[in-house]
Design a protein around this motif. Structure first.
Motif, PDB file in Angstrom:
ATOM      1  N   GLY A  54       0.811  -1.213   0.000  1.00  0.00           N
ATOM      2  CA  GLY A  54       0.000   0.000   0.000  1.00  0.00           C
ATOM      3  C   GLY A  54       0.842   1.260   0.000  1.00  0.00           C
ATOM      4  N   PHE A  55       0.197   2.369  -0.299  1.00  0.00           N
ATOM      5  CA  PHE A  55       0.889   3.660  -0.355  1.00  0.00           C
ATOM      6  C   PHE A  55       1.366   4.056   1.027  1.00  0.00           C
ATOM      7  CE2 PHE A  55       0.854   8.292  -0.059  1.00  0.00           C
ATOM      8  CZ  PHE A  55       1.767   8.594  -1.036  1.00  0.00           C
ATOM      9  N   ASN A  56       2.635   4.412   1.146  1.00  0.00           N
ATOM     10  CA  ASN A  56       3.253   4.895   2.373  1.00  0.00           C
ATOM     11  C   ASN A  56       2.947   3.980   3.560  1.00  0.00           C
ATOM     12  OD1 ASN A  56       4.763   6.604   3.977  1.00  0.00           O
ATOM     13  ND2 ASN A  56       3.115   8.061   4.298  1.00  0.00           N
ATOM     14  N   ALA A  57       3.164   2.700   3.363  1.00  0.00           N
ATOM     15  CA  ALA A  57       2.877   1.717   4.404  1.00  0.00           C
ATOM     16  C   ALA A  57       3.656   2.001   5.689  1.00  0.00           C
ATOM     17  CB  ALA A  57       3.191   0.309   3.896  1.00  0.00           C
ATOM     18  N   ALA A  58       4.808   2.658   5.586  1.00  0.00           N
ATOM     19  CA  ALA A  58       5.621   2.972   6.758  1.00  0.00           C
ATOM     20  C   ALA A  58       5.096   4.186   7.518  1.00  0.00           C
ATOM     21  CB  ALA A  58       7.071   3.219   6.339  1.00  0.00           C
ATOM     22  N   GLY A  59       4.181   4.954   6.928  1.00  0.00           N
ATOM     23  CA  GLY A  59       3.612   6.129   7.588  1.00  0.00           C
ATOM     24  C   GLY A  59       4.549   7.319   7.647  1.00  0.00           C
ATOM     25  N   SER A  60       5.478   7.436   6.715  1.00  0.00           N
ATOM     26  CA  SER A  60       6.439   8.542   6.694  1.00  0.00           C
ATOM     27  C   SER A  60       5.749   9.877   6.429  1.00  0.00           C
ATOM     28  CB  SER A  60       7.477   8.310   5.604  1.00  0.00           C
ATOM     29  OG  SER A  60       8.131   7.078   5.793  1.00  0.00           O
ATOM     30  N   ALA A  61       6.322  10.961   6.979  1.00  0.00           N
ATOM     31  CA  ALA A  61       5.777  12.297   6.733  1.00  0.00           C
ATOM     32  C   ALA A  61       5.995  12.701   5.278  1.00  0.00           C
ATOM     33  CB  ALA A  61       6.432  13.314   7.664  1.00  0.00           C
ATOM     34  N   ASP A  62       7.160  12.365   4.720  1.00  0.00           N
ATOM     35  CA  ASP A  62       7.482  12.651   3.315  1.00  0.00           C
ATOM     36  C   ASP A  62       7.639  11.329   2.576  1.00  0.00           C
ATOM     37  OD1 ASP A  62       7.558  15.390   3.734  1.00  0.00           O
ATOM     38  OD2 ASP A  62       9.736  15.471   3.938  1.00  0.00           O
ATOM     39  N   VAL A  63       7.306  11.343   1.298  1.00  0.00           N
ATOM     40  CA  VAL A  63       7.501  10.159   0.465  1.00  0.00           C
ATOM     41  C   VAL A  63       8.259  10.549  -0.791  1.00  0.00           C
ATOM     42  CG1 VAL A  63       5.503   8.863   1.296  1.00  0.00           C
ATOM     43  CG2 VAL A  63       5.249  10.396  -0.646  1.00  0.00           C
ATOM     44  N   LYS A  64       9.037   9.606  -1.288  1.00  0.00           N
ATOM     45  CA  LYS A  64       9.761   9.789  -2.541  1.00  0.00           C
ATOM     46  C   LYS A  64       9.035   8.970  -3.590  1.00  0.00           C
ATOM     47  CE  LYS A  64      14.265   9.826  -2.669  1.00  0.00           C
ATOM     48  NZ  LYS A  64      15.690   9.416  -2.704  1.00  0.00           N
ATOM     49  N   LEU A  65       8.585   9.647  -4.645  1.00  0.00           N
ATOM     50  CA  LEU A  65       7.866   8.991  -5.724  1.00  0.00           C
ATOM     51  C   LEU A  65       8.801   8.734  -6.886  1.00  0.00           C
ATOM     52  CD1 LEU A  65       4.696  11.266  -5.744  1.00  0.00           C
ATOM     53  CD2 LEU A  65       4.957   9.037  -4.638  1.00  0.00           C
TER      54      LEU A  65
END
Length: 107
Positions: free
Chosen positions: A39-50
Motif C-alpha cells: 500500500g501507499f506509504n505503508a511505513a507512515g512517513s511524513a514525506d515520500v519519494k515517488l
C-alpha cells in the motif's frame, strides 16, 4: 495503491509516465510482481519519494516539479543523468509530503 493507480499511466509531455512509491533496493515487490506492495506509504512517513518513469528525455526539472507543485510543496526533484553522456535517463524521483503526494496521485 488506488492513489498511485490514478496518476500512473498519465500523460506528461506527450509521454505516458509511470508513478510508484520509491523504495530502497530489496524492499520492492518480488520479481515479476506488479505494483509497490504494502500500500501507499505503508511505513507512515511524513514525506515520500515517488518514482516517475517513462519521462521524455526533453523533460526538465522545472516542468516535472511544476506538475507536482500543483498539489503541494516539492522538497526534492531529481532527474538522474547518464554519467558518460550527461543525457537524462528517462525517470525521476519527486519528494513531497505524504498527504500532498497522495493528492497528486489521486488526480
Amino acid at each position: 495503491d488506488e492513489a498511485i493507480t490514478k496518476m500512473d499511466q498519465t500523460e506528461l509531455g506527450s509521454r505516458t509516465i509511470r508513478v510508484n512509491e520509491s523504495k530502497p533496493r530489496g524492499e520492492g515487490p518480488p520479481a515479476g510482481a506488479a505494483g509497490g506492495g504494502g500500500g501507499f506509504n505503508a511505513a507512515g512517513s511524513a514525506d515520500v519519494k515517488l518514482y516517475v518513469g517513462n519521462l521524455s528525455f526533453d523533460t526538465t526539472q522545472d516542468t516535472l516539479q511544476g506538475q507536482f507543485e500543483k498539489f503541494g510543496e516539492v522538497s526534492d526533484c531529481f532527474l538522474p543523468t547518464d554519467r558518460e553522456t550527461g543525457n537524462l535517463r528517462g525517470f525521476a524521483f519527486v519528494t513531497m509530503a505524504a498527504a500532498d503526494a497522495e493528492k497528486a496521485l489521486g488526480e
